[in-house]
Design a protein around this motif. Structure first.
Motif, PDB file in Angstrom:
ATOM      1  N   ARG A   1      -5.695  -7.778  -5.028  1.00  0.00           N
ATOM      2  CA  ARG A   1      -4.976  -6.571  -4.646  1.00  0.00           C
ATOM      3  C   ARG A   1      -3.643  -6.907  -3.992  1.00  0.00           C
ATOM      4  NH1 ARG A   1      -8.237  -2.330  -1.551  1.00  0.00           N
ATOM      5  NH2 ARG A   1      -6.159  -1.459  -1.569  1.00  0.00           N
ATOM      6  N   PHE A   2      -3.376  -8.170  -3.899  1.00  0.00           N
ATOM      7  CA  PHE A   2      -2.144  -8.556  -3.229  1.00  0.00           C
ATOM      8  C   PHE A   2      -1.414  -9.597  -4.056  1.00  0.00           C
ATOM      9  CE2 PHE A   2      -0.044  -7.450   0.490  1.00  0.00           C
ATOM     10  CZ  PHE A   2       0.698  -8.530   0.945  1.00  0.00           C
ATOM     11  N   ARG A   3      -1.306  -9.316  -5.303  1.00  0.00           N
ATOM     12  CA  ARG A   3      -0.674 -10.277  -6.204  1.00  0.00           C
ATOM     13  C   ARG A   3       0.754 -10.538  -5.738  1.00  0.00           C
ATOM     14  NH1 ARG A   3      -4.244 -10.805 -10.166  1.00  0.00           N
ATOM     15  NH2 ARG A   3      -5.433  -8.946 -10.684  1.00  0.00           N
ATOM     16  N   GLY A   4       1.188 -11.722  -5.880  1.00  0.00           N
ATOM     17  CA  GLY A   4       2.553 -12.042  -5.466  1.00  0.00           C
ATOM     18  C   GLY A   4       2.587 -12.587  -4.050  1.00  0.00           C
ATOM     19  N   LEU A   5       1.519 -12.370  -3.290  1.00  0.00           N
ATOM     20  CA  LEU A   5       1.509 -12.920  -1.929  1.00  0.00           C
ATOM     21  C   LEU A   5       0.301 -13.821  -1.787  1.00  0.00           C
ATOM     22  CD1 LEU A   5       2.446  -9.950   0.376  1.00  0.00           C
ATOM     23  CD2 LEU A   5       3.815 -11.935  -0.172  1.00  0.00           C
ATOM     24  N   SER A   6       0.201 -14.728  -2.694  1.00  0.00           N
ATOM     25  CA  SER A   6      -1.026 -15.518  -2.727  1.00  0.00           C
ATOM     26  C   SER A   6      -1.076 -16.539  -1.605  1.00  0.00           C
ATOM     27  CB  SER A   6      -1.188 -16.202  -4.085  1.00  0.00           C
ATOM     28  OG  SER A   6      -0.021 -16.945  -4.329  1.00  0.00           O
TER      29      SER A   6
ATOM     30  N   GLN B   1      -0.850   4.567   6.635  1.00  0.00           N
ATOM     31  CA  GLN B   1      -1.335   4.567   5.242  1.00  0.00           C
ATOM     32  C   GLN B   1      -0.184   4.775   4.268  1.00  0.00           C
ATOM     33  OE1 GLN B   1      -4.448   7.458   5.297  1.00  0.00           O
ATOM     34  NE2 GLN B   1      -6.047   5.918   5.625  1.00  0.00           N
ATOM     35  N   SER B   2       0.699   5.706   4.618  1.00  0.00           N
ATOM     36  CA  SER B   2       1.801   5.987   3.691  1.00  0.00           C
ATOM     37  C   SER B   2       2.693   4.745   3.562  1.00  0.00           C
ATOM     38  CB  SER B   2       2.600   7.209   4.160  1.00  0.00           C
ATOM     39  OG  SER B   2       3.357   6.860   5.289  1.00  0.00           O
ATOM     40  N   LYS B   3       2.880   4.009   4.649  1.00  0.00           N
ATOM     41  CA  LYS B   3       3.706   2.792   4.594  1.00  0.00           C
ATOM     42  C   LYS B   3       3.042   1.737   3.706  1.00  0.00           C
ATOM     43  CE  LYS B   3       7.154   3.848   7.081  1.00  0.00           C
ATOM     44  NZ  LYS B   3       8.366   4.166   6.310  1.00  0.00           N
ATOM     45  N   VAL B   4       1.754   1.542   3.917  1.00  0.00           N
ATOM     46  CA  VAL B   4       1.050   0.527   3.113  1.00  0.00           C
ATOM     47  C   VAL B   4       1.108   0.905   1.644  1.00  0.00           C
ATOM     48  CG1 VAL B   4      -1.192  -0.535   2.638  1.00  0.00           C
ATOM     49  CG2 VAL B   4      -0.494  -0.132   4.984  1.00  0.00           C
ATOM     50  N   GLN B   5       0.829   2.171   1.391  1.00  0.00           N
ATOM     51  CA  GLN B   5       0.801   2.663   0.022  1.00  0.00           C
ATOM     52  C   GLN B   5       2.142   2.445  -0.672  1.00  0.00           C
ATOM     53  OE1 GLN B   5      -2.333   3.637  -0.255  1.00  0.00           O
ATOM     54  NE2 GLN B   5      -1.998   3.477  -2.473  1.00  0.00           N
ATOM     55  N   SER B   6       3.200   2.903  -0.017  1.00  0.00           N
ATOM     56  CA  SER B   6       4.508   2.833  -0.664  1.00  0.00           C
ATOM     57  C   SER B   6       4.934   1.379  -0.870  1.00  0.00           C
ATOM     58  CB  SER B   6       5.553   3.600   0.145  1.00  0.00           C
ATOM     59  OG  SER B   6       5.624   3.043   1.429  1.00  0.00           O
ATOM     60  N   ASN B   7       4.536   0.514   0.071  1.00  0.00           N
ATOM     61  CA  ASN B   7       4.935  -0.879  -0.084  1.00  0.00           C
ATOM     62  C   ASN B   7       4.126  -1.600  -1.144  1.00  0.00           C
ATOM     63  OD1 ASN B   7       7.057  -1.937   1.933  1.00  0.00           O
ATOM     64  ND2 ASN B   7       5.941  -0.316   2.969  1.00  0.00           N
ATOM     65  N   LEU B   8       2.844  -1.265  -1.244  1.00  0.00           N
ATOM     66  CA  LEU B   8       2.060  -1.914  -2.296  1.00  0.00           C
ATOM     67  C   LEU B   8       2.539  -1.455  -3.663  1.00  0.00           C
ATOM     68  CD1 LEU B   8      -1.577  -1.992  -0.861  1.00  0.00           C
ATOM     69  CD2 LEU B   8      -0.014  -3.897  -1.185  1.00  0.00           C
ATOM     70  N   GLN B   9       2.941  -0.173  -3.729  1.00  0.00           N
ATOM     71  CA  GLN B   9       3.403   0.344  -5.017  1.00  0.00           C
ATOM     72  C   GLN B   9       4.754  -0.269  -5.407  1.00  0.00           C
ATOM     73  OE1 GLN B   9       3.238   4.556  -4.460  1.00  0.00           O
ATOM     74  NE2 GLN B   9       1.020   4.585  -4.810  1.00  0.00           N
ATOM     75  N   SER B  10       5.600  -0.430  -4.404  1.00  0.00           N
ATOM     76  CA  SER B  10       6.959  -0.902  -4.727  1.00  0.00           C
ATOM     77  C   SER B  10       7.057  -2.425  -4.750  1.00  0.00           C
ATOM     78  CB  SER B  10       7.948  -0.337  -3.709  1.00  0.00           C
ATOM     79  OG  SER B  10       7.672  -0.941  -2.467  1.00  0.00           O
TER      80      SER B  10
ATOM     81  N   ALA C   1       4.707  -5.509  -2.912  1.00  0.00           N
ATOM     82  CA  ALA C   1       4.432  -5.828  -1.512  1.00  0.00           C
ATOM     83  C   ALA C   1       5.347  -6.908  -0.978  1.00  0.00           C
ATOM     84  CB  ALA C   1       2.988  -6.280  -1.387  1.00  0.00           C
ATOM     85  N   GLY C   2       5.487  -6.877   0.287  1.00  0.00           N
ATOM     86  CA  GLY C   2       6.229  -7.951   0.918  1.00  0.00           C
ATOM     87  C   GLY C   2       7.458  -7.456   1.637  1.00  0.00           C
ATOM     88  N   LYS C   3       7.880  -6.254   1.332  1.00  0.00           N
ATOM     89  CA  LYS C   3       9.091  -5.760   1.974  1.00  0.00           C
ATOM     90  C   LYS C   3       8.796  -4.393   2.549  1.00  0.00           C
ATOM     91  CE  LYS C   3      13.821  -6.555   0.615  1.00  0.00           C
ATOM     92  NZ  LYS C   3      14.733  -6.156  -0.448  1.00  0.00           N
ATOM     93  N   ILE C   4       8.814  -4.301   3.809  1.00  0.00           N
ATOM     94  CA  ILE C   4       8.506  -3.017   4.422  1.00  0.00           C
ATOM     95  C   ILE C   4       9.728  -2.119   4.429  1.00  0.00           C
ATOM     96  CG2 ILE C   4       7.946  -1.935   6.648  1.00  0.00           C
ATOM     97  CD1 ILE C   4       5.530  -3.050   5.421  1.00  0.00           C
ATOM     98  N   GLN C   5       9.495  -0.898   3.937  1.00  0.00           N
ATOM     99  CA  GLN C   5      10.592   0.071   4.024  1.00  0.00           C
ATOM    100  C   GLN C   5      10.400   0.902   5.277  1.00  0.00           C
ATOM    101  OE1 GLN C   5       9.444   1.761   0.412  1.00  0.00           O
ATOM    102  NE2 GLN C   5      10.090  -0.033  -0.757  1.00  0.00           N
ATOM    103  N   GLN C   6      11.262   0.755   6.182  1.00  0.00           N
ATOM    104  CA  GLN C   6      11.110   1.471   7.459  1.00  0.00           C
ATOM    105  C   GLN C   6      11.386   2.968   7.302  1.00  0.00           C
ATOM    106  OE1 GLN C   6       9.992   0.146  10.260  1.00  0.00           O
ATOM    107  NE2 GLN C   6       9.963  -1.991   9.616  1.00  0.00           N
TER     108      GLN C   6
END
Ligand SMILES: CC(=O)SCCNC(=O)CCNC(=O)[C@H](O)C(C)(C)COP(=O)(O)OP(=O)(O)OC[C@H]1O[C@@H](n2cnc3c(N)ncnc32)[C@H](O)[C@@H]1OP(=O)(O)O
Length: 568
Positions: A448-453, A552-561, A563-568
């Motif tokens: 569930r966290f591809r790219g951040l292995s 939840q909304s932050k996690v969701q939006s970041n996983l969709q876009s 992961a790895g970069k938090i949009q504040q």
């Protein structure tokens, strides 16, 4: 527990369908008084007493016009003749027939030398035995538990010996040999089978109890006898012992009525006898022509209950009733508190037996539940435990052939430091048994966290999520662990506390959160705790919900876009 407790307050049993019969009244009175006499004598001289009892029985028999009991002699009951008369029952019932009757019959109770003088509190004994788990039954249960916890450990040395790998785990079965490509050391099948056979849990609680009692029987320390009033001294002593147990254990049953039925030659009693003393029994009336039996009384001495005697007794009864009496069914009016026991003995509340076969034959009782048991034509009732053990063994062996879920691997050294952070890191793939269970690195935790292995990128992302939480204006109640001095009962209610500071320590260890899910689980727990401790109208409850939604909304939006970069 209620179910058990109700027996103390059990309804009076009173028969509604009995026709008074002067002749039986006389027989009963005679038998009863003689039995009283017998009891007094029995303390001093059992043999003289039993002679008195035999005389009483003979008097009863003479009145009964019933032939002495041989099993085969019971035949051709007619509806009119089948009922056991109970002439004085109405007056007995009018007395209340309850435990209070004891005062009328104190001598009875005092003379019971069987230790069964606990005021009829079998319920308490039963409950205590269950709750406290003490005494022989408890020891037995503990042993069984230990057995059932018996596991197979595949030690490192084993796998090394058998060509195992550094992971130090062994495995069995198809999964092991395919090994998910791990090349883990395996225990050769033959060895493993040996280990498993040795560790096979041979019996469950039921079988263990039955087998234990069976061994006692074989060793001659215990015996089960089916008797009726035949005038034989020993038999009369036992019947009277049984009558005493019934009187004690069924306090709402009029004692005269118990004497009547136990001594009635149309009734038979299967008894458990240990060291020549009666431990309990079942009195029943076989209706040979109708091929069913009516269980009138069933009881085990208070201090011997819940040790399996009741079950073994019922099994002996079924075997005897089928093989000797030719019966196919049993009916009984079970006291409410004993319904559970009868259900465990195969009785049902549904009556499948054709009503024509039993209606008008059995005695009606107020305050009991009519239950039925069909006697199996083939089952080896007195050796059920062997059958169950063999079946269990066969199933266990099959399961072990098909799966290795019974293998328990060595535990992980998981000593924790502050905030639950482990002292030593352990790689997922080094967890004993994980690969053998089919796990591969691309599974749960990474997928569930591809790219951040790698751990660093995961930690970086979690750190950012934590900052989102910490920076929010609603974060203030969650920043530190709850202070027990300020909220004294907090830790009584919240057993698994969580807060942002603890999570920060875990993140900074760079070891704890090896998956994103672990971190999210902590966050969820923190909010759930807040809502558990605080009522919905409090500010804490409300901001927990608000902050969680934001998170939840932050996690969701970041996983969709990505992961790895938090949009504040
Ligand atoms: C027709 C009539 O006589 S109805 C009246 C029945 N007799 C009584 O109520 C008198 C007081 N009770 C007793 O004498 C005994 O407890 C009996 C006869 C009911 C049972 O005898 P026990 O030797 O205690 O039974 P045993 O130890 O074989 O227990 C068999 C199972 O029934 C359960 N059990 C025993 N008594 C009860 C009960 N009153 N309610 C529910 N379950 C019970 C046991 O826990 C056990 O369950 P498990 O196999 O899951 O562990």
């Amino acid at each position: 527990m209620d179910g058990h407790s109700s027996h103390l307050a059990a309804q009076n049993r009173s028969r509604g369908s009995q026709t008074p019969s002067p002749s039986h009244s006389a027989a009963s009175a005679s038998a009863t008084s003689s039995i009283h006499l017998k009891r007094k004598l029995s303390a001093a001289n059992a043999s003289a007493a039993s002679a008195a009892a035999a005389a009483a029985a003979a008097a009863a028999a003479a009145d009964d016009h019933a032939p002495p009991f041989p099993p085969s002699s019971i035949s051709a009951d007619t509806r009119d003749g089948a009922l056991t008369s109970n002439d004085d029952l109405e007056s007995i019932s009018a007395r209340g027939g309850g435990a209070g009757d004891d005062s009328d019959d104190d001598s009875d109770d005092e003379e019971e030398d069987d230790g069964d003088n606990d005021g009829g509190s079998s319920l308490r004994t039963f409950t205590a035995a269950r709750l406290e788990n003490v005494g022989p039954a408890a020891a037995r249960n503990r042993k069984i538990k230990a057995e059932s916890n018996a596991t197979v450990k595949v030690e490192k040395e084993d796998s090394a010996k058998d060509g195992g790998n550094g992971a130090g785990v062994g495995a069995l079965g198809p999964a092991a040999t395919s090994g998910a490509g791990s090349g883990s050391g395996t225990v050769p099948k033959e060895d493993a089978v040996k280990i498993f056979t040795e560790n096979l849990q041979a019996s469950g609680a039921y079988s263990a109890r039955e087998e234990n009692l069976k061994r006692e029987e074989e060793a001659g320390r215990l015996k089960f006898e089916c008797l009726s009033n035949d005038g034989v001294d020993d038999h009369m002593v036992w019947l009277i012992g049984l009558k005493n147990i019934f009187a004690r254990q069924l306090p709402n049953m009029p004692k005269e009525y118990i004497v009547r039925l136990v001594m009635d030659r149309n009734h038979k009693s299967v008894m458990v006898i240990r060291r020549n003393l009666v431990v309990g029994g079942i009195t029943y009336r076989p209706y040979a022509s109708q091929k069913f039996g009516e269980i009138a009384f069933c009881a085990i001495k208070a201090d011997e209950q819940v040790k399996g005697y009741g079950t073994r007794l019922m099994n002996h009864l079924k075997q005897h009733a089928r093989d000797v009496d030719g019966l196919t069914h049993f009916l009984t009016y079970a006291d409410n508190n004993a319904v559970g026991y009868f259900i465990k003995q195969g009785f049902t509340k549904e009556i499948y037996l054709d009503k024509d076969r039993w209606h008008g034959y059995i005695k009606d009782y107020d305050g009991g539940i009519l239950m039925e048991c069909k006697i199996d034509p083939k089952l080896p009732y007195t050796d059920l435990s062997t059958m169950v053990r063999r079946q269990r063994q066969a199933i266990d062996e099959k399961i072990r052939e098909l799966s290795n879920c019974h293998i328990v691997y060595q535990g992980i050294d998981f000593q924790k430091r502050d905030a639950g952070v482990p002292q030593n890191t352990i790689k997922m793939e080094d967890i004993p048994g994980l690969r053998e269970a089919g796990w591969t690195p691309d599974q749960w935790g990474y997928s569930r966290f591809r790219g951040l292995s790698d751990q660093k990128r995961l930690t970086f992302f979690i750190r950012q999520l934590l900052k989102v939480l910490n920076d929010h204006s609603d974060a203030w109640p969650f920043k530190e662990p709850v202070d027990a001095r300020e909220v004294p009962d907090y830790y009584d209610i919240i057993k698994d506390p969580m807060d942002l500071k603890t999570m920060t320590k875990r993140v900074e260890s760079e070891q704890y959160y090896v998956t994103l899910e672990m971190f999210i689980a902590d966050v969820k727990r923190m909010f759930a705790n807040a809502r558990t401790y605080n009522s919905p109208d409090t500010i804490y409850f409300k901001i927990a919900t608000r902050l969680e939604a934001h998170f939840q909304s932050k996690v969701q939006s970041n996983l969709q876009s990505g992961a790895g970069k938090i949009q504040q």
